[in-house]
Design a protein around this motif. Structure first.
Motif, PDB file in Angstrom:
ATOM      1  N   HIS A  86      -7.912  -2.292  -5.535  1.00 46.90           N
ATOM      2  CA  HIS A  86      -6.756  -2.678  -5.797  1.00 46.90           C
ATOM      3  C   HIS A  86      -6.623  -4.112  -5.274  1.00 46.90           C
ATOM      4  N   PHE A 107      -8.422  -1.899  -1.095  1.00 43.42           N
ATOM      5  CA  PHE A 107      -7.292  -2.631  -1.434  1.00 43.42           C
ATOM      6  C   PHE A 107      -7.767  -4.339  -0.775  1.00 43.42           C
ATOM      7  N   VAL A 145       0.835  -1.132  -0.025  1.00 46.86           N
ATOM      8  CA  VAL A 145       0.041  -0.153  -0.081  1.00 46.86           C
ATOM      9  C   VAL A 145       0.861   1.186   0.025  1.00 46.86           C
TER      10      VAL A 145
END
Length: 380
Positions: A304, A264, A173
């Motif tokens: 993501h 994410f 990240v």
């Protein structure tokens, strides 16, 4: 002598001798493996090593080749009815064999191998919860299968695995200039690894919601102070950091469409174990935006996926310290028991007293200042 070598020396002195048995090993080829490989080849003839595909350290790979042939294969390569039989004939024809597994590689072809292999499959030792489920799904196991997946000796490893997954997810990240604090986390699965992930993320200051279908584990999550739900669809729209830790395809492509914008997603095992990505290309366009990070877009929104949906901790070595040797020692003991004692087909576990003795040796080796008690029971 390294502490790990001293520890395995003591284990081998008290473990049942494996006699003339051959082993085939599936393994993460990481820096923690060479002492175990050395101990393994001292109690068995190591016919081959099959590396887990996304956890191969180049130096350890070369070291493993000095111990035995290293065969780069996947579960799918062994999944056909004859796949395992053909492989065993190539590597161990006519020999008594113990299969040391990580993730159920040998499960699909086990019945045929027990019936058709020119040698004898004495049994399997399985290291993971995901693999154990694959063996437990057999209507009737054709040979003994030792599980170390649920051993209390593995709990320390599972806790460290959870911490390493969060560490690696945060490292990825940060490659995009983002940070974890300020995000809302969702952890799907509250088993040993999932609960460790949840605790580690909460320690980083993030609000965490646990998703767990098992009512006992759901109660554990709630009693530990987590918000919790029994299905992910009600939680995903409010989560922008998701960890999947079930080993049973907890999210489909359609579920990913419900993620918070910019979320994410990381997993604790491999993509095909945690995610059903069939049809994802019909729902999203995607492109890599950094090393090990892909961006999936749909209708002006995106999420993501870290490491293509595979566990990110192996990108950074998944260092677990000496705790990994507890489980490796139990694997050696299970191998010795299969080699020296007749077992009925079915699931087996190493007796509690032997596990206590392994733990005592480990404490004496790696934490001698704690003045451990004498061995609780001889490993025989």
């Amino acid at each position: 002598m390294r502490p790990a070598d001293r520890f395995f020396n003591e284990v081998l002195l008290t473990a049942p001798p494996a006699a003339a048995v051959t082993s085939v090993l599936v393994a993460h080829l990481l820096p923690s493996q060479p002492p175990f490989l050395d101990a393994l080849r001292r109690v068995s003839s190591l016919a081959a090593v099959i590396p887990k595909p996304r956890s191969v350290h180049r130096t350890v790979f070369e070291q493993a080749r000095a111990f035995a042939p290293v065969d780069t294969m996947t579960r799918e390569d062994l999944a056909g009815e004859q796949g395992l039989v053909d492989y065993l004939e190539r590597r161990a024809a006519g020999l008594p064999v113990v299969l040391l597994d990580v993730g159920g590689y040998f499960s699909p072809g086990l019945k045929t191998a027990c019936e058709a292999f020119s040698g004898q499959v004495l049994g399997v030792v399985e290291d993971t919860e995901n693999g154990l489920r694959r063996y437990a799904a057999h209507d009737k196991l054709p040979c003994p299968v030792y599980s170390v997946a649920r051993s209390p000796l593995k709990e320390a490893e599972d806790r460290l695995v959870g911490e390493s997954i969060v560490f690696s997810a945060e490292a990825l990240v940060r490659e995009l200039g983002e940070v974890l604090p300020g995000r809302r986390a969702c952890v799907i699965g509250y088993g040993k690894v999932g609960s460790s992930i949840a605790r580690t993320v909460r320690a980083r200051g993030l609000p965490v919601t646990v998703v767990e279908r098992d009512p006992v584990r759901l109660a554990h999550a709630l009693s530990a102070g987590f918000s919790a739900a029994d299905r992910p669809q009600s939680v995903l729209p409010g989560a922008d950091l998701v960890f999947c830790a079930t080993g049973s395809r907890c999210l489909a492509a359609s579920d990913l469409a419900g993620l918070s914008d910019g979320a994410f997603v990381a997993t604790a095992t491999s993509a095909d174990d945690e995610l059903d990505l069939s049809g994802i290309n019909d729902l999203f366009t995607h492109r890599p935006i950094a090393r090990h990070i892909s961006r999936y877009e749909r209708g002006g929104r995106h999420f993501h996926l870290l490491n293509d949906g595979h566990a990110p901790n192996f990108l950074h070595g998944s260092a677990l310290g000496p705790a990994i040797h507890l489980v490796q020692a139990e694997i050696l003991v299970a191998l010795g028991r299969l080699a020296t004692t007749a077992h009925a087909p079915g699931l087996c576990e190493v007796p509690h007293g032997i596990r206590c003795a392994i733990a005592d040796l480990w404490v004496h080796t790696f934490h001698p200042s704690t003045h451990p008690h004498p061995l609780l029971k001889e490993m025989s």
